[in-house]
Design a protein around this motif. Structure first.
Motif, PDB file in Angstrom:
ATOM      1  N   UNK A   1      10.595 -21.610  -0.101  1.00 26.57           N
ATOM      2  CA  UNK A   1       9.910 -21.758  -1.380  1.00 26.57           C
ATOM      3  C   UNK A   1       9.345 -20.434  -1.865  1.00 26.57           C
ATOM      4  N   UNK A   2       9.151 -20.337  -3.177  1.00 20.19           N
ATOM      5  CA  UNK A   2       8.546 -19.144  -3.751  1.00 20.19           C
ATOM      6  C   UNK A   2       7.081 -19.082  -3.341  1.00 20.19           C
ATOM      7  N   UNK A   3       6.599 -17.921  -2.972  1.00 22.16           N
ATOM      8  CA  UNK A   3       5.217 -17.778  -2.527  1.00 22.16           C
ATOM      9  C   UNK A   3       4.247 -18.014  -3.671  1.00 22.16           C
ATOM     10  N   UNK A   4       3.023 -18.415  -3.297  1.00 20.37           N
ATOM     11  CA  UNK A   4       1.957 -18.615  -4.265  1.00 20.37           C
ATOM     12  C   UNK A   4       1.686 -17.299  -4.987  1.00 20.37           C
ATOM     13  N   UNK A   5       1.429 -17.361  -6.291  1.00 19.66           N
ATOM     14  CA  UNK A   5       1.279 -16.133  -7.069  1.00 19.66           C
ATOM     15  C   UNK A   5       0.109 -15.287  -6.584  1.00 19.66           C
ATOM     16  N   UNK A   6      -0.950 -15.945  -6.081  1.00 16.69           N
ATOM     17  CA  UNK A   6      -2.083 -15.160  -5.585  1.00 16.69           C
ATOM     18  C   UNK A   6      -1.716 -14.405  -4.312  1.00 16.69           C
ATOM     19  N   UNK A   7      -0.859 -15.020  -3.519  1.00 17.91           N
ATOM     20  CA  UNK A   7      -0.396 -14.328  -2.315  1.00 17.91           C
ATOM     21  C   UNK A   7       0.404 -13.088  -2.693  1.00 17.91           C
ATOM     22  N   UNK A   8       1.240 -13.206  -3.699  1.00 18.25           N
ATOM     23  CA  UNK A   8       2.025 -12.060  -4.153  1.00 18.25           C
ATOM     24  C   UNK A   8       1.124 -10.960  -4.703  1.00 18.25           C
ATOM     25  N   UNK A   9       0.071 -11.348  -5.417  1.00 17.84           N
ATOM     26  CA  UNK A   9      -0.875 -10.350  -5.923  1.00 17.84           C
ATOM     27  C   UNK A   9      -1.593  -9.641  -4.783  1.00 17.84           C
ATOM     28  N   UNK A  10      -1.923 -10.396  -3.742  1.00 16.44           N
ATOM     29  CA  UNK A  10      -2.568  -9.787  -2.575  1.00 16.44           C
ATOM     30  C   UNK A  10      -1.640  -8.760  -1.935  1.00 16.44           C
ATOM     31  N   UNK A  11      -0.358  -9.117  -1.810  1.00 12.78           N
ATOM     32  CA  UNK A  11       0.588  -8.178  -1.210  1.00 12.78           C
ATOM     33  C   UNK A  11       0.752  -6.926  -2.075  1.00 12.78           C
ATOM     34  N   UNK A  12       0.719  -7.110  -3.386  1.00 15.17           N
ATOM     35  CA  UNK A  12       0.768  -5.944  -4.270  1.00 15.17           C
ATOM     36  C   UNK A  12      -0.464  -5.072  -4.066  1.00 15.17           C
ATOM     37  N   UNK A  13      -1.617  -5.711  -3.902  1.00 17.97           N
ATOM     38  CA  UNK A  13      -2.842  -4.956  -3.637  1.00 17.97           C
ATOM     39  C   UNK A  13      -2.797  -4.239  -2.306  1.00 17.97           C
ATOM     40  N   UNK A  14      -2.149  -4.857  -1.314  1.00 18.41           N
ATOM     41  CA  UNK A  14      -2.036  -4.233   0.006  1.00 18.41           C
ATOM     42  C   UNK A  14      -1.251  -2.933  -0.058  1.00 18.41           C
ATOM     43  N   UNK A  15      -0.344  -2.832  -1.014  1.00 16.20           N
ATOM     44  CA  UNK A  15       0.404  -1.589  -1.198  1.00 16.20           C
ATOM     45  C   UNK A  15      -0.328  -0.632  -2.134  1.00 16.20           C
ATOM     46  N   UNK A  16      -1.013  -1.189  -3.131  1.00 14.01           N
ATOM     47  CA  UNK A  16      -1.692  -0.363  -4.125  1.00 14.01           C
ATOM     48  C   UNK A  16      -2.848   0.426  -3.507  1.00 14.01           C
ATOM     49  N   UNK A  17      -3.630  -0.217  -2.657  1.00 20.51           N
ATOM     50  CA  UNK A  17      -4.800   0.461  -2.073  1.00 20.51           C
ATOM     51  C   UNK A  17      -4.389   1.716  -1.299  1.00 20.51           C
ATOM     52  N   UNK A  18      -3.491   1.615  -0.311  1.00 24.08           N
ATOM     53  CA  UNK A  18      -3.115   2.848   0.401  1.00 24.08           C
ATOM     54  C   UNK A  18      -2.365   3.842  -0.462  1.00 24.08           C
ATOM     55  N   UNK A  19      -1.548   3.347  -1.400  1.00 21.74           N
ATOM     56  CA  UNK A  19      -0.808   4.271  -2.256  1.00 21.74           C
ATOM     57  C   UNK A  19      -1.763   5.143  -3.054  1.00 21.74           C
ATOM     58  N   UNK A  20      -2.811   4.521  -3.611  1.00 21.45           N
ATOM     59  CA  UNK A  20      -3.786   5.273  -4.409  1.00 21.45           C
ATOM     60  C   UNK A  20      -4.610   6.196  -3.530  1.00 21.45           C
ATOM     61  N   UNK A  21      -5.131   5.670  -2.415  1.00 21.50           N
ATOM     62  CA  UNK A  21      -6.020   6.454  -1.560  1.00 21.50           C
ATOM     63  C   UNK A  21      -5.282   7.632  -0.917  1.00 21.50           C
ATOM     64  N   UNK A  22      -4.105   7.376  -0.382  1.00 22.83           N
ATOM     65  CA  UNK A  22      -3.375   8.440   0.307  1.00 22.83           C
ATOM     66  C   UNK A  22      -2.804   9.458  -0.673  1.00 22.83           C
ATOM     67  N   UNK A  23      -2.296   8.987  -1.813  1.00 26.14           N
ATOM     68  CA  UNK A  23      -1.788   9.930  -2.813  1.00 26.14           C
ATOM     69  C   UNK A  23      -2.910  10.813  -3.325  1.00 26.14           C
ATOM     70  N   UNK A  24      -4.071  10.211  -3.570  1.00 29.43           N
ATOM     71  CA  UNK A  24      -5.222  10.993  -4.034  1.00 29.43           C
ATOM     72  C   UNK A  24      -5.608  12.061  -3.008  1.00 29.43           C
ATOM     73  N   UNK A  25      -5.673  11.671  -1.718  1.00 27.66           N
ATOM     74  CA  UNK A  25      -6.039  12.639  -0.688  1.00 27.66           C
ATOM     75  C   UNK A  25      -5.033  13.764  -0.556  1.00 27.66           C
ATOM     76  N   UNK A  26      -3.745  13.425  -0.582  1.00 23.77           N
ATOM     77  CA  UNK A  26      -2.712  14.450  -0.454  1.00 23.77           C
ATOM     78  C   UNK A  26      -2.689  15.376  -1.661  1.00 23.77           C
TER      79      UNK A  26
END
Length: 662
Positions: free
Chosen positions: A97-122
């Protein structure tokens, strides 16, 4: 150049790093986080393997060499899905089944947080997209990239022959160089800009995805651990920051970013880690067929680390298998057969351990501290001089309690103890044969083993953070009726998703203190270009960047490599007689460098200059690499040498001369 102008090169890097591998694994019916987590390692394996095959079939290195095997392997997967859908589990995968939309948003956030933090630091650390790492190893890396572009060969089997312009080929792990050279070719960006684009993608995307993938083999693919794993991948100064300031260790940096995914595949293949519907044989095929070659061609030492880290996984797998067995002679034979296989595996690892290692002269790094200090640094992730990361210390102490309660998988604990033990031995043991045997694979270098430790520490800390979050939910919802919406449930609600996202952001932000912030501040000095930079000063780089106006394309330049003149090859596409400071200089080149002031009386000097077509001398008077203080008599008297004429200069410290006396 601004960072916004680097966006096309970054997008190009993302496409090269993720698309080939993702297309292949999806064609083989691998879905979900497993497909995302294995995309980059498979792409690197394809890329580096294709680069090795290129010279063998007479094809120049280009993106075409990556596209062809990608299409072939994807086609094979699609055919197998049609012929044997049961073997690839495609029927099961298509019914999910297709995942719950909130779960998908959480997974997007799981990638967004490190992408922003690590890119900013580098970005803060690097300063400008055109900056280069002003370090010893980077002279080789920059020139090796130019050599690949010029020669059309990105093979690991030949890259070490750059010094002799291919006359004496030797091996050097080339996966990172192959990746950057493709970015240069496809995006049109300069070599320095392409390096920084690759650094951003590997550090801010490949690394956190790899960490999330490994963590979920233990915790399962659940929103909270996925969020926390992404956030906690940003809190280590030892990775990615230390690996792109010290050295600079670009190939090792790439291999470590891929290592968590490789460990995850081992756990899946053995059956001790979550598989998300992926057959064990397919996980093993991806691991052996693409990921291990990719890691090996990035840096062989990380494959040796993988072989050692796999031991606890195999032991736990055998123990679990034994618990499922009944009595009987045939069953006992199978069990003891696995024990024998494990012993054979350990013997093979020991054999490789003794053979695949640098020379003793290259492994002369000394211990830097006492054992209690090393243990304290491991617990607090404040490795080397970074200072403690308090959130890691807290979560590690919680993890110790969870281990005592047997709430953490034994193989995770085993890998952590091995990684921690390696760092303690290399940094805290006195120089001895046992220390050299255990850590000589990494040159007895504390920095390298410090960078390796976060690979498993992030998993341990994520488990602790998830346990604390769940217990807090239970406690608050039970004590305060109005907070009943916090009670843990199987479904992800908007409220819990929001709280978990905020908690992950807090973890990431608080985790920047102090090892990350220290390493960013310390790393700035290795990328900044000024009047007294470590390798190239402002005047020196300015002169190099206009060499093509004065020096013909087929000429070679004479210069003292320790002053940074070697980078004329990488930055101006003009070869030098000494493309790196780490190799012994050929005798005829030394004759010129020491005897240029004697060209009028020593005919051998002019004979060599004519044979090598080296009528140009680049002279820098600034700082030398590692403050070496290396001088050559023939290059010290250029202003008073009647046989040379200054044809260009920048300030008082950088000058270009033309030999007119031969």
């Amino acid at each position: 150049m601004s960072w916004w102008q680097l966006v096309p090169a970054v997008l190009c890097t993302v496409a090269i790093v993720f698309l080939p591998g993702y297309l292949v694994v999806r064609s083989w019916a691998i879905t979900g986080l497993v497909a995302v987590g294995t995309a980059a390692p498979v792409s690197i394996g394809l890329l580096a393997g294709a680069a090795v095959a290129g010279p063998m079939i007479g094809v120049r290195w280009s993106v075409l060499l990556l596209v062809v095997p990608t299409v072939i392997l994807a086609a094979i997967g699609l055919v197998l899905r049609r012929l044997t859908p049961g073997a690839l589990n495609t029927r099961r995968a298509t019914s999910r089944p297709v995942r719950h939309r909130w779960t998908l948003l959480v997974y997007a956030g799981a990638l967004l947080i490190p992408a922003v933090m690590l890119a900013r630091g580098l970005i803060v650390m690097i300063g400008s997209p055109d900056n280069i790492s002003q370090t010893y190893d980077n002279i080789f890396h920059l020139n090796a990239l130019r050599y690949i572009l010029d020669s059309g060969s990105g093979s690991t089997l030949t890259l070490g022959g750059m010094y002799s312009n291919g006359a004496d080929p030797s091996t050097y792990p080339a996966a990172w160089h192959d990746l950057v050279s493709l970015v240069v070719q496809v995006s049109g960006a300069s070599i320095p800009a392409s390096i920084n684009a690759v650094t951003l993608v590997v550090g801010a995307l490949v690394w956190p995805i790899s960490c999330i993938f490994l963590t979920t083999r233990v915790t399962g693919v659940r929103p909270v651990p996925v969020l926390f794993a992404g956030a906690l991948s940003t809190v280590f100064g030892a990775f990615p920051y230390l690996m792109v300031t010290f050295g600079v260790l670009y190939p090792f940096f790439l291999s470590l970013a891929l290592l968590p995914a490789a460990i995850a595949l081992v756990a899946m293949a053995v059956g001790v880690g979550g598989r998300d519907g992926t057959p064990r044989w397919l996980a093993a095929l991806v691991l052996i067929g693409a990921v291990v070659p990719g890691v090996a061609l990035a840096h062989p030492s990380s494959v040796l680390a993988l072989l050692v880290f796999a031991v606890p996984i195999f032991v736990v797998g055998i123990v679990r298998y034994r618990r499922t067995l009944s009595t009987g002679r045939a069953i006992a034979v199978r069990y003891w057969g696995l024990i024998v296989l494990l012993l054979c595996y350990l013997s093979a690892v020991v054999l490789l351990w003794t053979k695949i290692r640098p020379s003793e002269s290259a492994s002369a790094w000394e211990p830097i501290q006492q054992m209690p200090q090393a243990i304290g640094q491991v617990l607090a992730a404040g490795l080397m001089q970074q200072g403690p990361t308090w959130i890691v210390l807290l979560l590690t102490l919680v993890a110790i309690g969870l281990v005592m309660r047997r709430l953490i998988s034994a193989w995770v604990v085993g890998i952590y103890l091995i990684a921690a033990g390696l760092f303690v031995i290399v940094s805290g043991f006195r120089e001895s044969w046992p220390r050299d045997f255990v850590t000589g694979v990494w040159y007895n270098d504390s920095f390298r083993l410090a960078g390796q430790l976060p690979v498993i520490t992030v998993v341990l800390c994520t488990i602790s953070a998830t346990w604390l979050f769940t217990r807090s939910q239970e406690s608050l919802s039970g004590r305060f009726p109005k907070l009943s919406w916090l009670r843990p449930t199987r479904e992800t609600t908007p409220a819990i998703s929001t709280v978990a996202f905020v908690a992950a952001v807090v973890l990431a932000v608080v985790g920047q203190y102090s090892s990350v912030n220290y390493e960013i501040a310390h790393g700035k000095a290795t990328y900044r270009i000024g009047e007294n930079s470590y390798v190239l000063s402002l005047p020196e780089r300015a002169l190099i960047e206009r060499l093509d106006e004065q020096v013909p394309p087929d000429a070679t330049i004479i210069g003292n490599p320790w002053t940074g003149t070697s980078l004329a090859y990488a930055l101006a596409d003009r070869r030098t007689l000494t493309p790196h400071v780490g190799n012994s200089i050929p005798q005829d080149v030394l004759t010129v460098m020491y005897g240029l002031n004697e060209m009028a009386t020593n005919p051998q000097v002019c004979s060599i200059i004519q044979r090598l077509n080296s009528y140009y001398v680049l002279h820098f008077e600034g700082r030398q690499v590692h403050n070496k203080g290396k001088h050559f008599d023939g290059l010290e008297s250029l202003p008073t040498n009647p046989g040379v004429t200054r044809i260009d200069h920048e300030g008082a410290t950088a000058a270009l001369y033309k030999i007119t006396g031969c």
